[in-house]
Design an enzyme around this catalytic site. Structure first.
Site, PDB file in Angstrom:
ATOM      1  N   GLN A  26       6.150   9.781  -1.477  1.00  0.00           N
ATOM      2  CA  GLN A  26       6.377  10.486  -0.214  1.00  0.00           C
ATOM      3  C   GLN A  26       5.133  10.355   0.669  1.00  0.00           C
ATOM      4  O   GLN A  26       4.265  11.211   0.670  1.00  0.00           O
ATOM      5  CB  GLN A  26       6.660  11.959  -0.516  1.00  0.00           C
ATOM      6  CG  GLN A  26       6.999  12.778   0.683  1.00  0.00           C
ATOM      7  CD  GLN A  26       8.466  12.750   0.998  1.00  0.00           C
ATOM      8  OE1 GLN A  26       9.284  12.665   0.101  1.00  0.00           O
ATOM      9  NE2 GLN A  26       8.796  12.814   2.258  1.00  0.00           N
ATOM     10  N   PHE A  27       5.054   9.257   1.436  1.00  0.00           N
ATOM     11  CA  PHE A  27       3.871   9.046   2.274  1.00  0.00           C
ATOM     12  C   PHE A  27       3.736  10.123   3.345  1.00  0.00           C
ATOM     13  O   PHE A  27       2.636  10.411   3.820  1.00  0.00           O
ATOM     14  CB  PHE A  27       3.884   7.646   2.906  1.00  0.00           C
ATOM     15  CG  PHE A  27       4.768   7.516   4.113  1.00  0.00           C
ATOM     16  CD1 PHE A  27       4.252   7.708   5.386  1.00  0.00           C
ATOM     17  CD2 PHE A  27       6.111   7.197   3.981  1.00  0.00           C
ATOM     18  CE1 PHE A  27       5.060   7.586   6.504  1.00  0.00           C
ATOM     19  CE2 PHE A  27       6.926   7.075   5.080  1.00  0.00           C
ATOM     20  CZ  PHE A  27       6.402   7.272   6.353  1.00  0.00           C
ATOM     21  N   THR A  28       4.832  10.777   3.706  1.00  0.00           N
ATOM     22  CA  THR A  28       4.782  11.777   4.774  1.00  0.00           C
ATOM     23  C   THR A  28       3.963  13.010   4.389  1.00  0.00           C
ATOM     24  O   THR A  28       3.644  13.820   5.260  1.00  0.00           O
ATOM     25  CB  THR A  28       6.199  12.207   5.207  1.00  0.00           C
ATOM     26  OG1 THR A  28       6.865  12.800   4.104  1.00  0.00           O
ATOM     27  CG2 THR A  28       6.995  11.018   5.728  1.00  0.00           C
TER      28      THR A  28
END
Length: 141
Positions: free
Chosen positions: A74-76
């Site tokens: 989850q890069f966010t």
């Protein structure tokens, strides 16, 4: 590394209409974000923390109960929306850096004896879960 950890009563991740990862019953759904300074040592540290954190019922951990984990990149988690109306992703590590580190978290968890399901790195994923509690914590290493 940063992880949003949810105690769940079942969770799954779907890509293109196909279930890629699923856990049933009590366990943890873990969203993992990677930043530029992260290393394999930090991935191993995060895995140990996930395996031993006592947030399951009865103040137990996955290592105590054998509960499974669903680990999803989850890069966010490293998005920054403090200024303007659009988040920036400057703090998120690029895919070639992040993917092997998310994979390393999974490898280390499995080496500890964990049952681990995963999403697909970089894919458009649909995550379904039943948050049990609700219980959600943020871990950073």
């Amino acid at each position: 590394m940063r992880a949003v950890v949810q105690r769940v009563d079942g969770a799954s991740v779907e890509v293109d209409g196909r279930v890629e990862g699923r856990i049933d019953g009590e366990g943890l759904c873990v969203l993992v974000g990677v930043t530029h300074e992260d290393t394999p040592a930090k991935a191993a540290q995060l895995a140990r923390k996930l395996w031993s954190v006592r947030i399951l019922h009865g103040e137990k951990s996955c290592s105590d109960t054998g509960a499974p984990l669903l680990v999803i990149s989850q890069f966010t988690l490293y998005g920054d929306a403090r200024k303007g109306r659009r988040p920036t992703w400057n703090a998120a590590a690029p895919g070639p850096v992040a993917e092997p580190l998310v994979d390393e978290v999974v490898v280390q968890l499995r080496a500890l004896g964990a049952e681990v399901a995963t999403g697909v790195f970089g894919a458009e994923m649909k995550v379904s879960l039943t948050n049990d509690g609700p219980f959600t914590v943020l871990l950073e290493v």
